[in-house]
Design an enzyme around this catalytic site. Structure first.
Site, PDB file in Angstrom:
ATOM      1  N   CYS A 111     -28.479  -1.124  20.393  1.00  0.00           N
ATOM      2  CA  CYS A 111     -27.215  -1.540  21.028  1.00  0.00           C
ATOM      3  C   CYS A 111     -26.268  -0.366  21.295  1.00  0.00           C
ATOM      4  O   CYS A 111     -25.279  -0.519  22.019  1.00  0.00           O
ATOM      5  CB  CYS A 111     -26.517  -2.593  20.189  1.00  0.00           C
ATOM      6  SG  CYS A 111     -27.533  -4.056  19.940  1.00  0.00           S
ATOM      7  N   HIS A 251     -19.088  -2.790  21.770  1.00  0.00           N
ATOM      8  CA  HIS A 251     -20.373  -3.477  21.975  1.00  0.00           C
ATOM      9  C   HIS A 251     -20.175  -4.960  21.661  1.00  0.00           C
ATOM     10  O   HIS A 251     -19.636  -5.327  20.618  1.00  0.00           O
ATOM     11  CB  HIS A 251     -21.440  -2.864  21.065  1.00  0.00           C
ATOM     12  CG  HIS A 251     -22.644  -3.735  20.940  1.00  0.00           C
ATOM     13  ND1 HIS A 251     -23.296  -4.246  22.036  1.00  0.00           N
ATOM     14  CD2 HIS A 251     -23.297  -4.234  19.848  1.00  0.00           C
ATOM     15  CE1 HIS A 251     -24.304  -5.004  21.632  1.00  0.00           C
ATOM     16  NE2 HIS A 251     -24.318  -5.016  20.310  1.00  0.00           N
ATOM     17  N   ASN A 281     -24.904 -11.273  23.463  1.00  0.00           N
ATOM     18  CA  ASN A 281     -25.085  -9.871  23.079  1.00  0.00           C
ATOM     19  C   ASN A 281     -26.234  -9.312  23.916  1.00  0.00           C
ATOM     20  O   ASN A 281     -27.391  -9.664  23.708  1.00  0.00           O
ATOM     21  CB  ASN A 281     -25.408  -9.808  21.580  1.00  0.00           C
ATOM     22  CG  ASN A 281     -25.675  -8.400  21.088  1.00  0.00           C
ATOM     23  OD1 ASN A 281     -25.910  -7.489  21.880  1.00  0.00           O
ATOM     24  ND2 ASN A 281     -25.648  -8.218  19.781  1.00  0.00           N
TER      25      ASN A 281
HETATM   26  O1  UT7 Z   1     -26.096  -5.998  18.335  1.00  0.00           O
HETATM   27  C1  UT7 Z   1     -26.515  -5.239  17.242  1.00  0.00           C
HETATM   28  C2  UT7 Z   1     -25.694  -5.507  16.084  1.00  0.00           C
HETATM   29  N1  UT7 Z   1     -25.711  -6.900  15.749  1.00  0.00           N
HETATM   30  C3  UT7 Z   1     -24.653  -7.426  15.175  1.00  0.00           C
HETATM   31  O2  UT7 Z   1     -23.678  -6.765  15.018  1.00  0.00           O
HETATM   32  C4  UT7 Z   1     -24.739  -8.843  14.660  1.00  0.00           C
HETATM   33  C5  UT7 Z   1     -24.033  -8.922  13.326  1.00  0.00           C
HETATM   34  N2  UT7 Z   1     -24.132 -10.199  12.650  1.00  0.00           N
HETATM   35  C6  UT7 Z   1     -23.532 -11.324  13.111  1.00  0.00           C
HETATM   36  O3  UT7 Z   1     -22.957 -11.364  14.176  1.00  0.00           O
HETATM   37  C7  UT7 Z   1     -23.544 -12.530  12.207  1.00  0.00           C
HETATM   38  O4  UT7 Z   1     -23.991 -12.157  10.926  1.00  0.00           O
HETATM   39  C8  UT7 Z   1     -24.410 -13.702  12.720  1.00  0.00           C
HETATM   40  C9  UT7 Z   1     -23.765 -14.319  13.953  1.00  0.00           C
HETATM   41  C10 UT7 Z   1     -25.811 -13.219  13.046  1.00  0.00           C
HETATM   42  C11 UT7 Z   1     -24.509 -14.789  11.656  1.00  0.00           C
HETATM   43  O5  UT7 Z   1     -23.200 -15.231  11.326  1.00  0.00           O
HETATM   44  P1  UT7 Z   1     -22.737 -15.301   9.795  1.00  0.00           P
HETATM   45  O6  UT7 Z   1     -21.383 -15.839   9.809  1.00  0.00           O
HETATM   46  O7  UT7 Z   1     -22.953 -13.923   9.216  1.00  0.00           O
HETATM   47  O8  UT7 Z   1     -23.728 -16.352   9.219  1.00  0.00           O
HETATM   48  P2  UT7 Z   1     -24.780 -16.183   8.009  1.00  0.00           P
HETATM   49  O9  UT7 Z   1     -25.963 -15.400   8.439  1.00  0.00           O
HETATM   50  O10 UT7 Z   1     -24.049 -15.744   6.782  1.00  0.00           O
HETATM   51  O11 UT7 Z   1     -25.207 -17.696   7.813  1.00  0.00           O
HETATM   52  C12 UT7 Z   1     -24.250 -18.701   7.429  1.00  0.00           C
HETATM   53  C13 UT7 Z   1     -24.950 -20.056   7.492  1.00  0.00           C
HETATM   54  C14 UT7 Z   1     -26.318 -20.051   6.811  1.00  0.00           C
HETATM   55  O12 UT7 Z   1     -26.493 -21.309   6.201  1.00  0.00           O
HETATM   56  P3  UT7 Z   1     -26.225 -21.473   4.625  1.00  0.00           P
HETATM   57  O13 UT7 Z   1     -27.162 -20.491   3.957  1.00  0.00           O
HETATM   58  O14 UT7 Z   1     -24.795 -21.139   4.404  1.00  0.00           O
HETATM   59  O15 UT7 Z   1     -26.568 -22.916   4.400  1.00  0.00           O
HETATM   60  C15 UT7 Z   1     -27.267 -19.919   7.970  1.00  0.00           C
HETATM   61  O16 UT7 Z   1     -28.533 -20.454   7.688  1.00  0.00           O
HETATM   62  O17 UT7 Z   1     -25.182 -20.392   8.860  1.00  0.00           O
HETATM   63  C16 UT7 Z   1     -26.565 -20.719   9.024  1.00  0.00           C
HETATM   64  N3  UT7 Z   1     -26.944 -20.356  10.381  1.00  0.00           N
HETATM   65  C17 UT7 Z   1     -26.813 -21.211  11.417  1.00  0.00           C
HETATM   66  N4  UT7 Z   1     -26.355 -22.467  11.492  1.00  0.00           N
HETATM   67  C18 UT7 Z   1     -26.355 -23.040  12.704  1.00  0.00           C
HETATM   68  C19 UT7 Z   1     -27.442 -19.172  10.827  1.00  0.00           C
HETATM   69  N5  UT7 Z   1     -27.637 -19.231  12.158  1.00  0.00           N
HETATM   70  C20 UT7 Z   1     -27.268 -20.485  12.536  1.00  0.00           C
HETATM   71  C21 UT7 Z   1     -27.227 -21.151  13.772  1.00  0.00           C
HETATM   72  N6  UT7 Z   1     -26.752 -22.418  13.825  1.00  0.00           N
HETATM   73  N7  UT7 Z   1     -27.617 -20.560  14.934  1.00  0.00           N
END
Ligand code: UT7
Length: 330
Positions: A111, A251, A281
């Protein structure tokens, strides 16, 4: 005095297939509310057959028209999704744009690829190796996403953005005034396609090993820290105060990341360009796509001071600044 690279043209391309959050929620355990509140993304575009080089050619052609140029001395493609592991995509794009036999190579900085590409182009120009360079960030992440992985499938989109850089006298509008680049390979496993390279040639576990994987939470934390530090470092190097920045164009990974970086820097939230609502993204394409939209919608106007910063797999990061020139994005 050495010539300095200035932005002379900007072009973009998006695939024809628009994919809404609602469409994804029909095949994945997710919903529009989660995607919008956690990321800010409303929709993205996925390839309907367009390859990375197809999008790169279209964006490159538009950037050349925007710059009113029909030739450059060097073409760089920044991509995580080249048409083939070998050869690079850039020579093919160069040939299809009718640019003859000029130098062409790919950059793999995920990225951060577009900012790395700008820095490489600026270095070629400063060294006198090129008078003009076409830098293209182009991606088709839809081809490497695991369709069953809701944590990556809802985030990434396809597209391309291209910039023409031209040698100019220092002080001209559009000059890239400085760079901060960095990497931390100890974080390499946070974003990876495990198989298909020399370490693991064929897939150990069916298609899963050839899909893109990301550990979202730690990536989020590192993205905020590194983009904040890097953007601050480039402001220090160029002597710009945070208050003098008209637009922060980061980004487009996640709206919460962009807000956190802006907060950390002291940039007001209404000075942050958001484009991920429209395209998701798009990795190496995200900054030029965001710049083009901001310019086309009349937010970014000539004379504005612009701060660019990116973070991506590797881990890699990079930032630069410029005063917006009088160009039309196509
Ligand atoms: O481009 C290169 C660099 N990339 C980035 O900078 C991306 C950085 N990361 C992020 O943007 C975020 O971490 C994400 C958008 C990928 C995820 O968001 P988050 O707020 O960090 O969520 P999480 O991974 O901590 O997950 C929270 C909950 C989990 O459920 P539990 O364990 O709390 O029950 C996940 O399983 O959300 C769940 N979850 C979803 N739920 C519904 C993860 N993805 C989804 C989804 N829909 N698509």
């Amino acid at each position: 005095m050495n010539a300095i690279a200035a932005l002379a043209g900007l072009g973009t391309a998006l695939p024809s297939r628009r994919v809404t959050n609602e469409e994804l929620s029909r095949s994945l355990d997710t919903d529009d509310e989660w995607i919008q509140s956690r990321t800010g993304i409303k929709q993205r575009f996925w390839s309907a057959g367009e390859t990375t080089s197809d999008l790169a050619v279209e964006a490159g052609r538009n950037a050349l028209s925007s710059a009113a140029m029909d030739t450059v001395d060097l073409l760089i493609v920044a991509t995580t999704t080249p048409d083939h592991p070998c050869p690079a995509t850039a020579p093919d794009v160069t040939s299809r744009l009718g640019l003859g036999t000029v130098a062409a190579y790919d950059i793999a900085a995920v990225c951060s690829g577009f900012v790395y590409g700008l820095a490489s182009a600026a270095a070629h120009i400063a060294a006198g190796l090129a008078g003009s360079v076409l830098v293209i960030g182009a991606e088709t992440y839809s081809t490497i996403l695991d369709p069953d992985d809701r944590t990556t499938s809802v985030i990434f989109g396809d597209g391309a953005g291209a910039a023409v850089l031209r040698a100019t006298a220092p002080g001209s509008p559009g000059c890239l005034l400085g760079f901060d680049l960095g990497s931390d390979g100890s974080l390499k496993d946070l974003i990876t396609i495990p198989d298909g390279g020399s370490r693991q040639r064929t897939s150990r576990s069916g298609p899963t090993g050839t899909y893109f994987t990301m550990q979202g939470r730690p990536v989020f934390r590192h993205a905020v820290d590194r983009m904040t530090e890097s953007a601050g470092a480039v402001l220090d190097k160029t002597g710009w105060s945070v208050e003098s920045v008209d637009w922060f164009v980061g980004h487009q990974a996640n709206a919460r990341i962009l807000r956190a970086v802006a907060d950390g820097l002291g940039v007001k939230s209404d000075r942050v360009i958001i484009d991920l609502d429209r395209v998701g993204n798009t990795s190496a394409a995200s900054i030029p796509l965001a710049l083009a939209r901001a310019a086309t919608e009349g937010n970014l106007v000539p004379g504005d001071r612009v701060l660019l910063s990116a973070f991506g797999g590797g881990a890699t990061w990079g930032s630069t600044v410029l005063v917006w020139p009088d160009i039309s994005a196509l």
